[in-house]
Design a protein around this motif. Structure first.
Motif, PDB file in Angstrom:
ATOM      1  N   ASN A   1       0.829  -1.222   0.000  1.00  0.00           N
ATOM      2  CA  ASN A   1       0.000   0.000   0.000  1.00  0.00           C
ATOM      3  C   ASN A   1       0.855   1.261   0.000  1.00  0.00           C
ATOM      4  OD1 ASN A   1      -2.248  -1.955   1.581  1.00  0.00           O
ATOM      5  ND2 ASN A   1      -3.061  -0.504   0.063  1.00  0.00           N
ATOM      6  N   VAL A   2       1.919   1.227  -0.784  1.00  0.00           N
ATOM      7  CA  VAL A   2       2.750   2.418  -0.978  1.00  0.00           C
ATOM      8  C   VAL A   2       2.782   2.741  -2.468  1.00  0.00           C
ATOM      9  CG1 VAL A   2       4.191   2.159   1.061  1.00  0.00           C
ATOM     10  CG2 VAL A   2       4.832   0.995  -1.046  1.00  0.00           C
ATOM     11  N   SER A   3       2.799   4.004  -2.785  1.00  0.00           N
ATOM     12  CA  SER A   3       2.807   4.435  -4.184  1.00  0.00           C
ATOM     13  C   SER A   3       4.214   4.359  -4.768  1.00  0.00           C
ATOM     14  CB  SER A   3       2.304   5.877  -4.275  1.00  0.00           C
ATOM     15  OG  SER A   3       3.219   6.762  -3.660  1.00  0.00           O
ATOM     16  N   TRP A   4       4.286   4.519  -6.083  1.00  0.00           N
ATOM     17  CA  TRP A   4       5.586   4.572  -6.756  1.00  0.00           C
ATOM     18  C   TRP A   4       6.384   5.767  -6.243  1.00  0.00           C
ATOM     19  CZ3 TRP A   4       8.056   8.296  -9.578  1.00  0.00           C
ATOM     20  CH2 TRP A   4       9.178   7.895 -10.304  1.00  0.00           C
ATOM     21  N   PHE A   5       5.713   6.898  -6.032  1.00  0.00           N
ATOM     22  CA  PHE A   5       6.411   8.090  -5.556  1.00  0.00           C
ATOM     23  C   PHE A   5       7.082   7.815  -4.210  1.00  0.00           C
ATOM     24  CE2 PHE A   5       3.068  10.069  -8.277  1.00  0.00           C
ATOM     25  CZ  PHE A   5       3.907  10.766  -9.146  1.00  0.00           C
ATOM     26  N   ALA A   6       6.343   7.164  -3.320  1.00  0.00           N
ATOM     27  CA  ALA A   6       6.886   6.877  -1.988  1.00  0.00           C
ATOM     28  C   ALA A   6       8.033   5.877  -2.079  1.00  0.00           C
ATOM     29  CB  ALA A   6       5.782   6.328  -1.091  1.00  0.00           C
ATOM     30  N   ALA A   7       7.845   4.833  -2.879  1.00  0.00           N
ATOM     31  CA  ALA A   7       8.888   3.817  -3.021  1.00  0.00           C
ATOM     32  C   ALA A   7      10.150   4.425  -3.630  1.00  0.00           C
ATOM     33  CB  ALA A   7       8.375   2.674  -3.899  1.00  0.00           C
ATOM     34  N   ASN A   8       9.951   5.262  -4.634  1.00  0.00           N
ATOM     35  CA  ASN A   8      11.089   5.894  -5.294  1.00  0.00           C
ATOM     36  C   ASN A   8      11.860   6.794  -4.332  1.00  0.00           C
ATOM     37  OD1 ASN A   8      12.473   6.475  -7.916  1.00  0.00           O
ATOM     38  ND2 ASN A   8      11.793   8.548  -7.475  1.00  0.00           N
ATOM     39  N   ASP A   9      11.119   7.552  -3.519  1.00  0.00           N
ATOM     40  CA  ASP A   9      11.773   8.456  -2.563  1.00  0.00           C
ATOM     41  C   ASP A   9      12.482   7.663  -1.471  1.00  0.00           C
ATOM     42  OD1 ASP A   9      12.297  11.189  -1.956  1.00  0.00           O
ATOM     43  OD2 ASP A   9      11.032  10.984  -0.192  1.00  0.00           O
ATOM     44  N   TYR A  10      11.866   6.571  -1.047  1.00  0.00           N
ATOM     45  CA  TYR A  10      12.502   5.726  -0.030  1.00  0.00           C
ATOM     46  C   TYR A  10      13.877   5.266  -0.523  1.00  0.00           C
ATOM     47  CZ  TYR A  10      13.455   1.768   3.036  1.00  0.00           C
ATOM     48  OH  TYR A  10      14.052   0.924   3.930  1.00  0.00           O
ATOM     49  N   CYS A  11      13.909   4.742  -1.739  1.00  0.00           N
ATOM     50  CA  CYS A  11      15.181   4.234  -2.261  1.00  0.00           C
ATOM     51  C   CYS A  11      16.208   5.349  -2.395  1.00  0.00           C
ATOM     52  CB  CYS A  11      14.958   3.553  -3.619  1.00  0.00           C
ATOM     53  SG  CYS A  11      14.061   1.993  -3.516  1.00  0.00           S
ATOM     54  N   GLU A  12      15.768   6.499  -2.872  1.00  0.00           N
ATOM     55  CA  GLU A  12      16.705   7.619  -3.033  1.00  0.00           C
ATOM     56  C   GLU A  12      17.268   8.058  -1.688  1.00  0.00           C
ATOM     57  OE1 GLU A  12      14.876  10.744  -5.241  1.00  0.00           O
ATOM     58  OE2 GLU A  12      15.020   9.686  -7.154  1.00  0.00           O
ATOM     59  N   CYS A  13      16.450   8.006  -0.656  1.00  0.00           N
ATOM     60  CA  CYS A  13      16.914   8.381   0.683  1.00  0.00           C
ATOM     61  C   CYS A  13      17.918   7.383   1.251  1.00  0.00           C
ATOM     62  CB  CYS A  13      15.726   8.532   1.641  1.00  0.00           C
ATOM     63  SG  CYS A  13      14.735  10.008   1.316  1.00  0.00           S
ATOM     64  N   GLN A  14      17.953   6.188   0.690  1.00  0.00           N
ATOM     65  CA  GLN A  14      18.942   5.188   1.104  1.00  0.00           C
ATOM     66  C   GLN A  14      20.178   5.235   0.205  1.00  0.00           C
ATOM     67  OE1 GLN A  14      17.665   3.569   3.819  1.00  0.00           O
ATOM     68  NE2 GLN A  14      15.781   4.689   3.358  1.00  0.00           N
ATOM     69  N   GLY A  15      20.213   6.191  -0.731  1.00  0.00           N
ATOM     70  CA  GLY A  15      21.318   6.233  -1.690  1.00  0.00           C
ATOM     71  C   GLY A  15      21.181   5.172  -2.751  1.00  0.00           C
ATOM     72  N   LYS A  16      19.937   4.724  -2.985  1.00  0.00           N
ATOM     73  CA  LYS A  16      19.681   3.663  -3.954  1.00  0.00           C
ATOM     74  C   LYS A  16      18.637   4.145  -4.960  1.00  0.00           C
ATOM     75  CE  LYS A  16      20.337   0.214  -0.263  1.00  0.00           C
ATOM     76  NZ  LYS A  16      19.697  -0.917   0.469  1.00  0.00           N
ATOM     77  N   ARG A  17      18.063   3.231  -5.704  1.00  0.00           N
ATOM     78  CA  ARG A  17      17.001   3.556  -6.660  1.00  0.00           C
ATOM     79  C   ARG A  17      16.138   2.319  -6.866  1.00  0.00           C
ATOM     80  NH1 ARG A  17      18.357   1.052 -11.383  1.00  0.00           N
ATOM     81  NH2 ARG A  17      20.567   0.570 -11.699  1.00  0.00           N
ATOM     82  N   LEU A  18      14.985   2.507  -7.504  1.00  0.00           N
ATOM     83  CA  LEU A  18      14.161   1.355  -7.868  1.00  0.00           C
ATOM     84  C   LEU A  18      14.791   0.649  -9.068  1.00  0.00           C
ATOM     85  CD1 LEU A  18      10.569   2.912  -7.667  1.00  0.00           C
ATOM     86  CD2 LEU A  18      11.497   1.120  -6.177  1.00  0.00           C
TER      87      LEU A  18
END
Length: 254
Positions: A107-124
């Motif tokens: 129940n998370v959007s692409w925007f949220a998932a994308n931002d999560y990864c970027e905040c970890q220094g990663k990406r989708l």
């Protein structure tokens, strides 16, 4: 002296906790494969990259929303997530009683998932990166032609509520990655790119069939049917959509 010793221990514990919170990653050695999409069936080359061993968990996402309140349920903008975003949570920073900390976040959007990864220094991962890793079983980098492999994937499609299972509950594949099949669907960075390539030779005929249920029924073998289902889910999604069985994991360039 005691103060210095306490300071050293504190710093050590801080970095130990930080390291523990970072998801484990494994190296994926690049290569070439032929994806389902595209009527030319041209091979696609994948460069080396690292992938999370497990999908992002409820526990990890909980820490994320505590650090970045803009992604808490009461704060998220409707432009970036639909009304089902984290809908099962008790409150902004409290999971429901039946949500396991080690179950995958959904129940998370692409925007949220994308931002999560970027905040970890990663990406989708891209669709091609995800599909490249996901065609492996326990022993083979490409097990797509094995009947048992495709039967496993299709049997998962029939199982209810697998999103409640904890990470690591399915097999460890050739690359050392768990749960690509059998737990939840996963966001990719370019989830609908096959449909909207903008390339006239790609946006007609065969590609459009990837998003049609009747095309899946007409698939000639189990491998195509399982892949059709994945492409259909991606092609029918929008970046703000959230679903109960859609999560994500991150990758990093090597």
């Amino acid at each position: 002296m005691k103060t210095i010793l306490r300071l050293i221990i504190g710093v050590f514990l801080f970095f130990a906790i930080q390291a523990n919170c970072q998801s484990q990653m494994v190296l994926i050695e690049g290569g070439t494969y032929i994806p389902l999409y595209g009527r030319d069936s041209l091979p696609v080359t994948i460069n080396d990259f690292e992938m999370d061993v497990y999908p992002v968990t409820n526990e990890e996402y909980l820490q994320f929303v505590k650090k970045y309140p803009k992604w808490q349920r009461s704060n998220v903008k409707s432009l970036f997530a639909d009304g089902n975003y984290l809908y099962a949570w008790k409150a902004d920073t409290i999971l429901a009683d039946n949500q396991a900390l080690k179950a995958p976040i959904t129940n998370v959007s692409w925007f949220a998932a994308n931002d999560y990864c970027e905040c970890q220094g990663k990406r989708l991962p891209t669709v091609d990166e995800w599909e490249f890793v996901a065609m492996a079983n326990e022993d083979l980098a490409d097990a797509r032609t094995l009947e048992t492999y495709n039967e496993f994937i299709l049997s998962w499609y029939e199982k209810p509520k697998t999103f409640n299972n904890e990470i690591g509950s399915t097999f460890k594949n050739y690359w050392g990655v768990y749960d690509l099949h059998g737990l939840v669907w996963e966001w990719t960075s370019d989830f609908n790119s096959v449909l909207i390539t903008g390339e006239s030779r790609k946006d007609v005929d065969t590609d459009s069939d990837l998003f049609c249920g009747s095309a899946a029924i007409g698939a000639t073998d189990l491998m195509n049917y399982a892949a059709f289902m994945r492409y259909a889910i991606r092609g029918s999604s929008k970046a703000k959509y959230t679903m109960r069985n859609l999560g994500f994991r991150c990758v990093k360039d090597k």
